[in-house]
Write a protein that holds these residues in place. Structure first.
Motif, PDB file in Angstrom:
ATOM      1  N   GLN A  45      60.049  44.065  19.687  1.00 41.10           N
ATOM      2  CA  GLN A  45      59.014  43.485  20.549  1.00 41.10           C
ATOM      3  C   GLN A  45      58.341  42.323  19.848  1.00 41.10           C
ATOM      4  N   TRP A  46      57.901  41.339  20.662  1.00 41.15           N
ATOM      5  CA  TRP A  46      57.196  40.186  20.121  1.00 41.15           C
ATOM      6  C   TRP A  46      55.961  39.945  20.978  1.00 41.15           C
ATOM      7  N   PRO A  47      54.824  39.623  20.368  1.00 41.54           N
ATOM      8  CA  PRO A  47      53.576  39.485  21.112  1.00 41.54           C
ATOM      9  C   PRO A  47      53.470  38.176  21.901  1.00 41.54           C
ATOM     10  N   VAL A  48      54.309  38.047  22.893  1.00 40.42           N
ATOM     11  CA  VAL A  48      54.238  36.953  23.856  1.00 40.42           C
ATOM     12  C   VAL A  48      54.724  37.536  25.178  1.00 40.42           C
ATOM     13  N   ARG A  49      54.203  37.049  26.271  1.00 35.71           N
ATOM     14  CA  ARG A  49      54.589  37.557  27.584  1.00 35.71           C
ATOM     15  C   ARG A  49      55.521  36.536  28.240  1.00 35.71           C
ATOM     16  N   ALA A  50      56.824  36.837  28.215  1.00 40.41           N
ATOM     17  CA  ALA A  50      57.820  35.935  28.799  1.00 40.41           C
ATOM     18  C   ALA A  50      57.677  35.914  30.320  1.00 40.41           C
ATOM     19  N   SER A  51      57.964  34.758  30.904  1.00 40.26           N
ATOM     20  CA  SER A  51      57.927  34.623  32.359  1.00 40.26           C
ATOM     21  C   SER A  51      59.229  35.171  32.950  1.00 40.26           C
ATOM     22  N   ALA A  52      59.236  35.349  34.247  1.00 42.90           N
ATOM     23  CA  ALA A  52      60.450  35.812  34.929  1.00 42.90           C
ATOM     24  C   ALA A  52      61.597  34.828  34.714  1.00 42.90           C
ATOM     25  N   ALA A  53      61.299  33.533  34.746  1.00 43.25           N
ATOM     26  CA  ALA A  53      62.341  32.518  34.526  1.00 43.25           C
ATOM     27  C   ALA A  53      62.888  32.586  33.099  1.00 43.25           C
ATOM     28  N   GLN A  54      62.016  32.801  32.129  1.00 43.19           N
ATOM     29  CA  GLN A  54      62.466  32.912  30.741  1.00 43.19           C
ATOM     30  C   GLN A  54      63.330  34.152  30.547  1.00 43.19           C
ATOM     31  N   LEU A  55      62.932  35.262  31.145  1.00 46.81           N
ATOM     32  CA  LEU A  55      63.730  36.490  31.050  1.00 46.81           C
ATOM     33  C   LEU A  55      65.091  36.301  31.704  1.00 46.81           C
ATOM     34  N   ALA A  56      65.128  35.617  32.838  1.00 51.59           N
ATOM     35  CA  ALA A  56      66.398  35.374  33.526  1.00 51.59           C
ATOM     36  C   ALA A  56      67.316  34.471  32.701  1.00 51.59           C
ATOM     37  N   ALA A  57      66.739  33.456  32.067  1.00 57.73           N
ATOM     38  CA  ALA A  57      67.547  32.557  31.226  1.00 57.73           C
ATOM     39  C   ALA A  57      68.126  33.323  30.039  1.00 57.73           C
ATOM     40  N   TRP A  58      67.323  34.207  29.439  1.00 53.21           N
ATOM     41  CA  TRP A  58      67.817  35.026  28.335  1.00 53.21           C
ATOM     42  C   TRP A  58      68.965  35.919  28.822  1.00 53.21           C
ATOM     43  N   ALA A  59      68.770  36.576  29.954  1.00 50.78           N
ATOM     44  CA  ALA A  59      69.785  37.490  30.492  1.00 50.78           C
ATOM     45  C   ALA A  59      71.107  36.769  30.769  1.00 50.78           C
ATOM     46  N   ALA A  60      71.035  35.523  31.212  1.00 49.82           N
ATOM     47  CA  ALA A  60      72.250  34.749  31.462  1.00 49.82           C
ATOM     48  C   ALA A  60      73.020  34.487  30.169  1.00 49.82           C
ATOM     49  N   ARG A  61      72.284  34.312  29.069  1.00 45.66           N
ATOM     50  CA  ARG A  61      72.919  34.048  27.769  1.00 45.66           C
ATOM     51  C   ARG A  61      73.330  35.325  27.049  1.00 45.66           C
ATOM     52  N   HIS A  62      72.617  36.425  27.310  1.00 46.03           N
ATOM     53  CA  HIS A  62      72.829  37.671  26.565  1.00 46.03           C
ATOM     54  C   HIS A  62      72.858  38.882  27.504  1.00 46.03           C
TER      55      HIS A  62
END
Length: 116
Positions: A45-62
């Motif tokens: 865990q990291w103390p930042v709140r990712a946005s839905a768009a950021q989470l989706a971009a991560w999921a596309a890469r990983h």
């Protein structure tokens, strides 16, 4: 898994109530390894709140290392089946990338002059 984490070079490996805690490197953030089914769920865990768009971009890469929000923080996970300890090298790379990504997201949230 405890001995596999130590053999893979993760420092500070300790067990607490069935959950393993370790670090990516000696001065880094802690991650956990929790027994789940026929394997282990690694999570950081990291103390930042990712946005839905950021989470989706991560999921596309990983797609094999999902990222979500857990207890208000951004969390990345990777599941390794028993006998797949060689996947710890993949975890190290994914977790490092997640930390770097989260740091970038946090810096982008800062107001000019806020500091480091």
């Amino acid at each position: 898994m405890k001995s596999a984490l130590m053999a893979a070079g993760f420092p500070g490996v300790e067990e607490d109530d069935g959950i393993l805690h370790a670090r990516l490197w000696s001065s880094s953030v802690e991650f956990t390894a929790t027994r789940e089914g026929g394997g282990w769920r690694l999570a950081l865990q990291w103390p930042v709140r990712a946005s839905a768009a950021q989470l989706a971009a991560w999921a596309a890469r990983h797609p094999d290392a999902p990222m979500d929000l857990h207890e208000g923080e951004t969390r990345v996970t990777l599941w390794l089946a028993d006998g797949q300890e060689a996947g710890l090298h993949r975890w190290a790379a994914v977790a490092e990338e997640a930390v770097a990504t989260c740091i970038g997201w946090r810096r982008a949230q800062r107001a000019p002059g806020e500091g480091m």
